[in-house]
Design a protein around this motif. Structure first.
Motif, PDB file in Angstrom:
ATOM      1  N   ILE B 211       0.847  -1.201   0.000  1.00 26.29           N
ATOM      2  CA  ILE B 211       0.000   0.000   0.000  1.00 26.29           C
ATOM      3  C   ILE B 211       0.881   1.249   0.000  1.00 26.29           C
ATOM      4  CG2 ILE B 211      -1.803   1.233   1.265  1.00 26.29           C
ATOM      5  CD1 ILE B 211      -2.624  -1.543   0.163  1.00 26.29           C
ATOM      6  N   ARG B 212       1.902   1.235   0.868  1.00 32.24           N
ATOM      7  CA  ARG B 212       2.779   2.411   0.960  1.00 32.24           C
ATOM      8  C   ARG B 212       3.487   2.670  -0.358  1.00 32.24           C
ATOM      9  NH1 ARG B 212       3.068   4.722   5.571  1.00 32.24           N
ATOM     10  NH2 ARG B 212       1.915   3.710   7.248  1.00 32.24           N
ATOM     11  N   THR B 213       3.856   1.606  -1.040  1.00 32.92           N
ATOM     12  CA  THR B 213       4.550   1.786  -2.309  1.00 32.92           C
ATOM     13  C   THR B 213       3.596   2.297  -3.384  1.00 32.92           C
ATOM     14  OG1 THR B 213       5.988  -0.035  -1.685  1.00 32.92           O
ATOM     15  CG2 THR B 213       6.059   0.654  -3.970  1.00 32.92           C
ATOM     16  N   MET B 214       2.437   1.679  -3.444  1.00 40.78           N
ATOM     17  CA  MET B 214       1.491   2.076  -4.501  1.00 40.78           C
ATOM     18  C   MET B 214       0.952   3.491  -4.292  1.00 40.78           C
ATOM     19  SD  MET B 214      -0.741  -1.204  -5.709  1.00 40.78           S
ATOM     20  CE  MET B 214      -0.879  -2.152  -4.224  1.00 40.78           C
ATOM     21  N   THR B 215       0.860   3.926  -3.029  1.00 43.99           N
ATOM     22  CA  THR B 215       0.383   5.289  -2.811  1.00 43.99           C
ATOM     23  C   THR B 215       1.506   6.309  -2.995  1.00 43.99           C
ATOM     24  OG1 THR B 215       0.699   4.950  -0.431  1.00 43.99           O
ATOM     25  CG2 THR B 215      -1.535   4.728  -1.260  1.00 43.99           C
ATOM     26  N   ALA B 216       2.755   5.853  -2.965  1.00 46.00           N
ATOM     27  CA  ALA B 216       3.868   6.810  -3.025  1.00 46.00           C
ATOM     28  C   ALA B 216       4.498   6.909  -4.398  1.00 46.00           C
ATOM     29  CB  ALA B 216       4.942   6.428  -2.004  1.00 46.00           C
ATOM     30  N   GLN B 217       4.360   5.880  -5.222  1.00 44.01           N
ATOM     31  CA  GLN B 217       5.028   5.963  -6.516  1.00 44.01           C
ATOM     32  C   GLN B 217       4.137   5.480  -7.650  1.00 44.01           C
ATOM     33  OE1 GLN B 217       8.224   3.158  -5.338  1.00 44.01           O
ATOM     34  NE2 GLN B 217       8.127   2.376  -7.418  1.00 44.01           N
ATOM     35  N   GLU B 218       4.454   5.966  -8.825  1.00 44.26           N
ATOM     36  CA  GLU B 218       3.664   5.639 -10.001  1.00 44.26           C
ATOM     37  C   GLU B 218       4.063   4.269 -10.532  1.00 44.26           C
ATOM     38  OE1 GLU B 218       1.260   7.484 -11.664  1.00 44.26           O
ATOM     39  OE2 GLU B 218       1.314   8.655  -9.806  1.00 44.26           O
ATOM     40  N   PRO B 219       3.114   3.502 -11.042  1.00 44.06           N
ATOM     41  CA  PRO B 219       3.490   2.265 -11.714  1.00 44.06           C
ATOM     42  C   PRO B 219       4.264   2.600 -12.995  1.00 44.06           C
ATOM     43  CG  PRO B 219       1.114   2.415 -11.332  1.00 44.06           C
ATOM     44  CD  PRO B 219       1.678   3.748 -11.068  1.00 44.06           C
ATOM     45  N   PRO B 220       4.982   1.697 -13.614  1.00 42.88           N
ATOM     46  CA  PRO B 220       5.125   0.301 -13.180  1.00 42.88           C
ATOM     47  C   PRO B 220       5.962   0.162 -11.907  1.00 42.88           C
ATOM     48  CG  PRO B 220       6.463   0.726 -15.131  1.00 42.88           C
ATOM     49  CD  PRO B 220       5.665   1.961 -14.905  1.00 42.88           C
ATOM     50  N   ILE B 221       5.597  -0.832 -11.115  1.00 49.45           N
ATOM     51  CA  ILE B 221       6.240  -1.063  -9.830  1.00 49.45           C
ATOM     52  C   ILE B 221       6.754  -2.498  -9.779  1.00 49.45           C
ATOM     53  CG2 ILE B 221       5.781  -1.377  -7.356  1.00 49.45           C
ATOM     54  CD1 ILE B 221       3.665   0.881  -7.646  1.00 49.45           C
ATOM     55  N   ARG B 222       7.985  -2.633  -9.340  1.00 50.17           N
ATOM     56  CA  ARG B 222       8.500  -3.966  -8.996  1.00 50.17           C
ATOM     57  C   ARG B 222       9.281  -3.799  -7.708  1.00 50.17           C
ATOM     58  NH1 ARG B 222      10.971  -6.944 -14.419  1.00 50.17           N
ATOM     59  NH2 ARG B 222       9.229  -6.376 -15.780  1.00 50.17           N
ATOM     60  N   ILE B 223       8.755  -4.332  -6.640  1.00 55.87           N
ATOM     61  CA  ILE B 223       9.472  -4.209  -5.358  1.00 55.87           C
ATOM     62  C   ILE B 223       9.478  -5.535  -4.611  1.00 55.87           C
ATOM     63  CG2 ILE B 223       9.074  -1.749  -4.929  1.00 55.87           C
ATOM     64  CD1 ILE B 223       6.859  -3.173  -2.824  1.00 55.87           C
ATOM     65  N   ILE B 224      10.477  -5.666  -3.763  1.00 59.30           N
ATOM     66  CA  ILE B 224      10.389  -6.635  -2.673  1.00 59.30           C
ATOM     67  C   ILE B 224      10.464  -5.833  -1.378  1.00 59.30           C
ATOM     68  CG2 ILE B 224      11.288  -8.691  -3.812  1.00 59.30           C
ATOM     69  CD1 ILE B 224      14.032  -7.987  -2.536  1.00 59.30           C
ATOM     70  N   ALA B 225       9.821  -6.358  -0.346  1.00 59.37           N
ATOM     71  CA  ALA B 225       9.805  -5.661   0.948  1.00 59.37           C
ATOM     72  C   ALA B 225      10.084  -6.675   2.044  1.00 59.37           C
ATOM     73  CB  ALA B 225       8.461  -4.984   1.168  1.00 59.37           C
ATOM     74  N   PRO B 226      11.339  -6.777   2.449  1.00 60.59           N
ATOM     75  CA  PRO B 226      11.658  -7.682   3.558  1.00 60.59           C
ATOM     76  C   PRO B 226      11.529  -6.954   4.884  1.00 60.59           C
ATOM     77  CG  PRO B 226      13.686  -6.897   2.521  1.00 60.59           C
ATOM     78  CD  PRO B 226      12.551  -6.138   1.895  1.00 60.59           C
ATOM     79  N   GLY B 227      11.263  -7.675   5.951  1.00 58.65           N
ATOM     80  CA  GLY B 227      11.253  -7.001   7.247  1.00 58.65           C
ATOM     81  C   GLY B 227      10.622  -7.810   8.357  1.00 58.65           C
ATOM     82  N   ARG B 228      10.645  -7.175   9.548  1.00 61.44           N
ATOM     83  CA  ARG B 228      10.073  -7.829  10.723  1.00 61.44           C
ATOM     84  C   ARG B 228       8.561  -7.732  10.684  1.00 61.44           C
ATOM     85  NH1 ARG B 228      13.865  -6.610  16.032  1.00 61.44           N
ATOM     86  NH2 ARG B 228      15.833  -7.116  15.008  1.00 61.44           N
ATOM     87  N   VAL B 229       7.894  -8.800  11.095  1.00 64.39           N
ATOM     88  CA  VAL B 229       6.444  -8.780  11.275  1.00 64.39           C
ATOM     89  C   VAL B 229       6.136  -9.463  12.606  1.00 64.39           C
ATOM     90  CG1 VAL B 229       5.970  -8.775   8.809  1.00 64.39           C
ATOM     91  CG2 VAL B 229       6.100 -10.940  10.019  1.00 64.39           C
ATOM     92  N   TYR B 230       4.919  -9.247  13.079  1.00 60.08           N
ATOM     93  CA  TYR B 230       4.603  -9.666  14.444  1.00 60.08           C
ATOM     94  C   TYR B 230       3.227 -10.325  14.512  1.00 60.08           C
ATOM     95  CZ  TYR B 230       8.289  -6.252  15.205  1.00 60.08           C
ATOM     96  OH  TYR B 230       9.466  -5.566  15.154  1.00 60.08           O
ATOM     97  N   ARG B 231       3.148 -11.438  15.204  1.00 59.57           N
ATOM     98  CA  ARG B 231       1.847 -12.017  15.508  1.00 59.57           C
ATOM     99  C   ARG B 231       1.878 -12.589  16.914  1.00 59.57           C
ATOM    100  NH1 ARG B 231       0.166 -14.784   9.773  1.00 59.57           N
ATOM    101  NH2 ARG B 231       0.741 -12.940   8.569  1.00 59.57           N
ATOM    102  N   SER B 232       0.738 -12.465  17.556  1.00 63.39           N
ATOM    103  CA  SER B 232       0.655 -12.872  18.946  1.00 63.39           C
ATOM    104  C   SER B 232       0.562 -14.392  19.016  1.00 63.39           C
ATOM    105  CB  SER B 232      -0.567 -12.228  19.580  1.00 63.39           C
ATOM    106  OG  SER B 232      -0.673 -12.624  20.910  1.00 63.39           O
ATOM    107  N   ASP B 233       1.695 -15.026  18.804  1.00 62.38           N
ATOM    108  CA  ASP B 233       1.716 -16.469  18.657  1.00 62.38           C
ATOM    109  C   ASP B 233       3.079 -16.941  19.148  1.00 62.38           C
ATOM    110  OD1 ASP B 233       0.902 -18.924  17.903  1.00 62.38           O
ATOM    111  OD2 ASP B 233       0.668 -18.474  15.775  1.00 62.38           O
ATOM    112  N   SER B 234       3.098 -17.891  20.024  1.00 63.32           N
ATOM    113  CA  SER B 234       4.393 -18.354  20.525  1.00 63.32           C
ATOM    114  C   SER B 234       4.303 -19.822  20.894  1.00 63.32           C
ATOM    115  CB  SER B 234       4.795 -17.522  21.752  1.00 63.32           C
ATOM    116  OG  SER B 234       6.096 -17.871  22.152  1.00 63.32           O
TER     117      SER B 234
END
Lengths: 788, 389
Positions: B211-234
């Motif tokens: 969403i952040r990429t599509m709202t910030a830049q014009e297509p065509p778009i090719r991205i990867i987005a690596p990073g930390r994510v969180y879920r309440s699960d252990s």
């Protein structure tokens, strides 16, 4: 969603094996989570005739049976009182495992008589509670036949993970419909039951909340007998994971599992006055069938009578009016509830149920009439009674949804070329109506379909995703440009530089216990629902996690810890990329050459910071060393590095002993944080270096020793000297620091090596003298006195 | 034998007999020194007639040369012997340990992220980032997951307590004042939901970066987005924090076939095998339509599942064609732009490639584990050198 294969075959005419069914389900998007056949543990057990029964010579209560299970007579010692010659029973041969006990049968001597297996009770086969004696089968059961085959128990149970969009597949019939569309068989036509009512429904039924409950159909059946439901129904419910309760309850559950359609049965005797779908009153309470009391709000829809609430609509019935063995008159309810309302109510009450799961996904609004008739038929068949006329309050939302489809989309979006006729037949078999010009009408049970892409998915999943042809993405012309941002590249350099310097990269939790966050300046973000108090506050610093990791390593016997992490600090207004370093324990272990171990000190932290900043492209020469590293550092052995007084690039030093103690770390611990996002990034496009050719003349060095007050920062002296003659002095390096004999109290001796670079011709004595005087003058300004 | 020959024999044997540099020097002085025997003979040359000199000159000079050479040779021999003697006394036990430099390492998650960046760079994908502290709109609503959507139950979301300290929307100027820093781009932008205060949460997936990429830049778009994510699960196989990588392509004429090719190419490059086979299964994600779950074939080697071959299938990726509602939510025209998105676990990829079996160990910081599973600083993944290490 679990169901036995036989149930599926009630609706689907197919010869497919359970494996073929499972393959097909996986292919069309109904993921099979498991197949379990209750017959599997019973395969060894066979139908057997007892040829002869004689008393056991050594035991009063035992008999010697001669049993034929198809392979000729064998002797079995048996203790069951009902064992007798001529009977037919179930034989477990040696090697079979008794399901109820897990024991393997063996050929063994019992009181001196050989026993070649066991005649079994149903309890031993885990098929019932009857421990009274061995199972007795009808005489026409053919000996030698597998018992499960004879008893029709060979009915594998398939468990399917139904995705939240496919409410229609939360009933066996919907799954059959999907399989039929995929070509696995033919969907059998449902016969429409019509149960004529012989009297007017004695209860007034209305909906006063047409938003939450647009439609409420009901009828009364009088004179029912609510005993146990029939064995076939109980078997199916059990296979589906439902506990049989009583016929009326089981019937509603059966309809829910068969058609994905929850319904409710009220004990009419417990109701007073009109039965109405309405909004709950704020604070109104109901005890649900799980025996818990729920406090409702006016946002929720309920079914109530004059006395109170009897049903949290679409989620769970009330305990008061639930059916019991004494129920003789029953009110059947089948209603349509607004999915969003059910979802919100369920979330607010934190109450889940099979009904909620289905209603919040949107049940088929076109099924109310059929559903009520089907329910009635089952009640009359199983419980008897006389049905009233049907009352229909409100109207379910049946406006057809029509989608303008473009069949070309299956190839331009779905990547599979499917000819138009095939597309049409797939959609039709799934219940869609394909009109002229590809106006596609969505069936009432497919609330999830709301655009052409959904239709593409329907066609493509039935055709099979294996037909999607791998198609290369168009490649941009020319040589690839960097895809990482300058900061990402900087991060990589710092990471690799740190690892090259002997630091081990860790990844620690982003959240901390509150006390730890407080020790590092306090966290701006606290979780409302943390896993535990130890993971509650988003870290304001990377050091706490590294210190905890250092502690764990020490506990495991590590003597030297060099850890770093690159990650974000979470501040009130931003997330900031940071590199944290913690070094604890021995810097170098004791060794044969140097003897004792050495320990980290604040300068080791400084060295790491300078090296990593340098790797990040910072000209570290020009950085200012200032105070205010933070209260978690030793106040006299820590500093910050700044690029100009405001831009803080790093803090480092010896950890405050009090902070170290809170992490149970002994000895000197040194730490650093580098604020990677504060490092100015190289401007794009500038690959050219400043012009340079190595000087033709050799550099010369001169040493100067000064006495300075011990309060003077050596760095200030060196910086002053370095800057006093930029044309000639290219470096100034402190090489000795001494206090003690020969140096007055309160002073130290600092010796600086100054490197001079002549430009065109070598220095004359006079020139060297001039430079030397400048150095001495600059030093004197700092309070230094040249040593004689 | 003439006197000269005799002298030569004497001197040479004296040289030969010299056993130390000092005694050799004494011989040299006795022969070639000012008062030396050879020097004395040389001096006689001056008093000779030219005829005598013609005869005696070469003889006497020859004597001098022979003696000089013999002394030099003897001297070299004595020095070599002396050096040998010294070296023999300097013998060290070369089995003694050398000074050790500490051994640093790069975490497998970082290594794998670098590998992925390399592989996708070749396909033209840039690396995008977004905040981990997200708002409801980016994490759910814009991804076609409204509040009542049952799919929200699939995410065990961590929510934040409201706090007066937090004013992310209003503090953008302050952050911009600090120069070019990532923090600026990481600030959640005000959503189209009118900028009213939204519930903040820890992102449950990397999909909000779409969403952040599509709202910030014009297509065509090719991205990867690596990073930390969180879920309440252990539990044994889940940790409350883990890593994902998201991929997004928005362009014209992109279809499922492109998705399949991209995933095949990526997995083959990542696992460095050509026998990586994919099985696409229809599935459901609210933000894609059609949605596809991707199984990858594996084989069993020494009791461990190894990607490649076809002894079994394991679920590795979720993906699909970006839902038109998502494209619309980002202000793009779904009639013009379409594309695909995929997501998978980075930790899981690392485990499948390098054979770790315990996810929890990734976040424990155990030096023994870090050294065993970590990577040398110079194992930098490159296309020319291979992305595996």
């Amino acid at each position: 969603m679990k169901f036995p294969l036989s149930w599926l075959k009630d609706y689907l005419d197919t010869d497919a094996t359970v494996e073929q069914v499972a393959d097909c389900l996986n292919r069309i998007g109904l993921e099979v989570e498991g197949i379990e056949n209750p017959a599997d543990p019973l395969r060894a057990f066979r139908v057997a005739k007892v040829m002869r029964a004689n008393p056991h010579p050594q035991a009063d209560k035992l008999q010697l049976l001669l049993v034929d299970a198809g392979d000729g007579p064998v002797q079995v010692v048996c203790g069951a009182p009902n064992a007798r010659a001529g009977m037919t029973g179930i034989f477990g041969p040696a090697g079979a495992i008794v399901p109820a006990t897990g024991m393997e049968l063996k050929v063994t001597a019992i009181r001196g008589e050989m026993s070649n297996g066991m005649m079994c009770s149903l309890a031993e086969l885990a098929l019932g509670d009857d421990h009274e004696g061995i199972a007795e089968l009808p005489d026409d059961a053919p000996k030698g036949m597998s018992y499960v085959e004879w008893a029709g128990l060979d009915d594998p149970v398939i468990e399917v993970a139904v995705t939240p969009n496919r409410q229609d597949c939360m009933g066996v019939y919907g799954i059959a419909r999907d399989l039929a569309a995929a070509g696995l068989g033919t969907l059998k036509p449902l016969k429409t039951p019509v149960v004529a009512g012989s009297y007017k429904c004695p209860v007034e039924i209305r909906t006063d909340d047409p938003e939450g409950c647009p439609a409420f159909y009901g009828r009364v059946i009088r004179g029912v007998k609510n005993g146990a439901s029939p064995d076939w129904m109980q078997a199916r419910l059990r296979a589906a994971g439902q506990r049989p309760i009583s016929a009326l309850v089981d019937i509603t559950n059966y309809v829910m599992l068969a058609f994905g359609r929850p319904a409710h049965a009220y004990d009419l005797a417990r109701l007073t006055g009109a039965v109405v779908a309405r909004r709950a009153r704020d604070g109104e309470q109901v005890m649900a069938l799980n025996d818990k009391v729920y406090t409702l709000s006016s946002e929720m829809t309920v079914i109530a009578d004059d006395a109170g609430v009897h049903d949290i609509a679409g989620i769970m019935g009330g305990a008061h009016s639930g059916c019991s063995e004494t129920t003789s008159d029953v009110l059947l309810e089948i209603a349509y509830f607004d999915p969003e309302r059910i979802a919100k109510t369920g979330q607010a009450l934190m109450l889940t149920s099979d009904a909620r799961t289905r209603f919040e996904r949107g049940v088929d609004p076109g099924f109310l009439g059929y559903g009520l008739e089907y329910l009635s038929e089952l009640v009359l068949e199983i419980c008897g009674g006389v049905a009233s006329e049907i009352v229909k309050a409100g109207t379910p939302p049946l406006e057809p949804r029509v989608i303008q489809f473009v069949p070309m989309l299956t190839v331009t979006l779905g990547g599979v070329a499917v000819d138009d006729d095939r597309q049409k037949s797939i959609l039709t078999s799934l219940g869609f109506h394909v009109g002229a010009d590809w106006q596609v009408t969505v069936p009432t049970w497919r609330r999830d379909i709301d655009g052409p892409a959904d239709l593409v998915e329907e066609v493509v999943r039935i055709v099979g995703l294996e037909h999607v042809v791998s198609t290369p993405l168009p490649r941009a012309d020319g040589v690839a440009r960097p895809t990482a941002t300058p900061l990402q590249r900087l991060e990589r350099k710092v990471r690799r530089a740190a690892a090259a310097r002997g630091l081990n990269e860790a990844i620690n939790w982003s959240f901390l216990p509150k006390a730890q966050a407080d020790a590092f300046g306090g966290g701006a973000w606290s979780l409302e629902n943390p896993i535990s108090e130890d993971m509650k506050v988003m870290r304001p610093s990377l050091l706490a996690g590294l210190l905890s990791a250092a502690r764990r390593n020490m506990d495991r016997g590590a003597t030297s810890v060099r850890l770093f992490e690159i990650g974000r600090r979470y501040l009130a207004d931003s997330e900031r990329l940071t590199c944290g370093i913690v070094m604890a324990g021995e810097k170098a272990p004791r060794g044969w050459a140097s003897g004792k171990a050495t320990w980290f000190d604040a300068y080791d932290a400084k060295a790491e910071v300078l090296a990593l900043l340098s790797a990040a492209g910072v000209a570290t020469d020009g950085l200012m060393v200032m105070d205010e590293a933070g209260s978690h550092y030793h106040p006299g052995q820590s500093a910050t590095l700044r690029m100009g007084p405001k831009n803080l690039l790093a803090a480092f030093g010896t950890l405050h002993p009090a902070t170290a103690r809170t992490f149970d770390l002994e000895g000197t611990v040194v730490a650093a944080e580098i604020y990677l996002d504060a490092i100015p990034l190289k401007k794009a496009g500038g690959l050219m270096r400043a012009p340079f050719s190595p000087p033709a003349l050799q550099a010369v060095t001169r040493d100067f020793a000064f006495l300075v007050p011990e309060t003077l920062a050596a760095g200030d002296l060196v910086r002053a000297i370095r800057g006093c003659d930029r044309d000639n002095i290219v470096a100034a390096r402190l090489f000795d620091r001494f206090a003690g004999q020969g140096v007055p109290e309160g002073q130290v001796s600092l010796a600086v090596e100054v490197t001079l670079q002549p430009a065109e011709k070598s220095y004359t004595e006079d020139e060297l003298k001039t430079i030397s005087d400048r150095v001495i003058a600059a030093a004197e300004k700092q309070g230094a006195v040249l040593r004689g | 034998m003439s006197g000269i020959e005799k002298l030569e024999t004497e001197i040479l044997s004296a040289i030969e007999a010299a056993s130390t540099p000092d005694s050799l020097e004494a011989v040299r002085i006795a022969a070639l020194g000012k008062q030396g025997s050879v020097s004395a003979l040389l001096k006689t040359l001056g008093q000779m007639t030219p005829e005598e000199r013609q005869v005696q000159g070469p003889v006497i000079n020859g004597l001098r040369e022979a003696v000089t050479n013999a002394i030099a040779a003897k001297k070299a021999g004595l020095e070599a012997a002396l050096l040998d003697e010294r070296l023999a006394s300097e013998r060290l036990d070369m089995t003694l340990p050398a000074p050790e430099a500490p051994c640093g390492s790069v975490h497998p998650v970082s290594q794998v992220m670098d590998e992925l960046a390399e592989i996708f760079a070749d396909m033209g994908f840039a690396i995008a980032e977004g905040p981990e502290i997200e708002d409801d709109w980016h994490n759910f609503s814009a991804l076609n997951i409204p509040e009542t959507h049952p799919a929200r139950a699939m995410h065990d979301t961590f929510y934040f307590q409201p706090s007066p300290l937090q004013g992310r929307g209003g503090s953008r100027e302050a952050a911009e004042g600090e120069g070019e820093s990532i923090s600026t781009s990481l600030l959640p932008t005000l959503s189209p939901e009118g900028g009213r205060a939204q519930r903040m949460l820890l992102r449950t997936h990397t999909s909000p970066v779409q969403i952040r990429t599509m709202t910030a830049q014009e297509p065509p778009i090719r991205i990867i987005a690596p990073g930390r994510v969180y879920r309440s699960d252990s539990d044994a196989t889940h940790t409350p924090m883990f890593h994902q990588i998201e991929g997004l392509v928005i362009d014209k004429g992109i279809h499922l076939g492109h998705l399949k090719w991209t995933l095949e190419t990526f997995l083959k490059a990542f696992f460095e095998r050509d026998d990586v086979s994919l099985r696409l299964r229809p599935s459901y994600f609210p933000f894609t339509e059609p949605s596809v779950e991707v199984d990858v074939g594996y084989s069993v080697v020494n009791g461990r599942r190894v990607i490649g071959g076809s002894e079994g299938w394991m679920e590795v990726l979720g993906s699909g064609m970006v839902h038109r509602k998502v494209i619309e939510a980002c202000g793009l025209d779904p009639g013009e732009w379409q594309g695909f998105a995929f997501g998978t676990g980075v930790d899981r990829l690392a485990m499948l490639k390098y054979g770790m079996d315990d996810l929890r160990a990734f976040f424990d910081g155990d030096l023994r584990w870090l050294r065993h599973y970590g990577f040398n600083a110079l194992d930098i993944p490159t296309l020319s050198g291979g992305v595996g290490a």
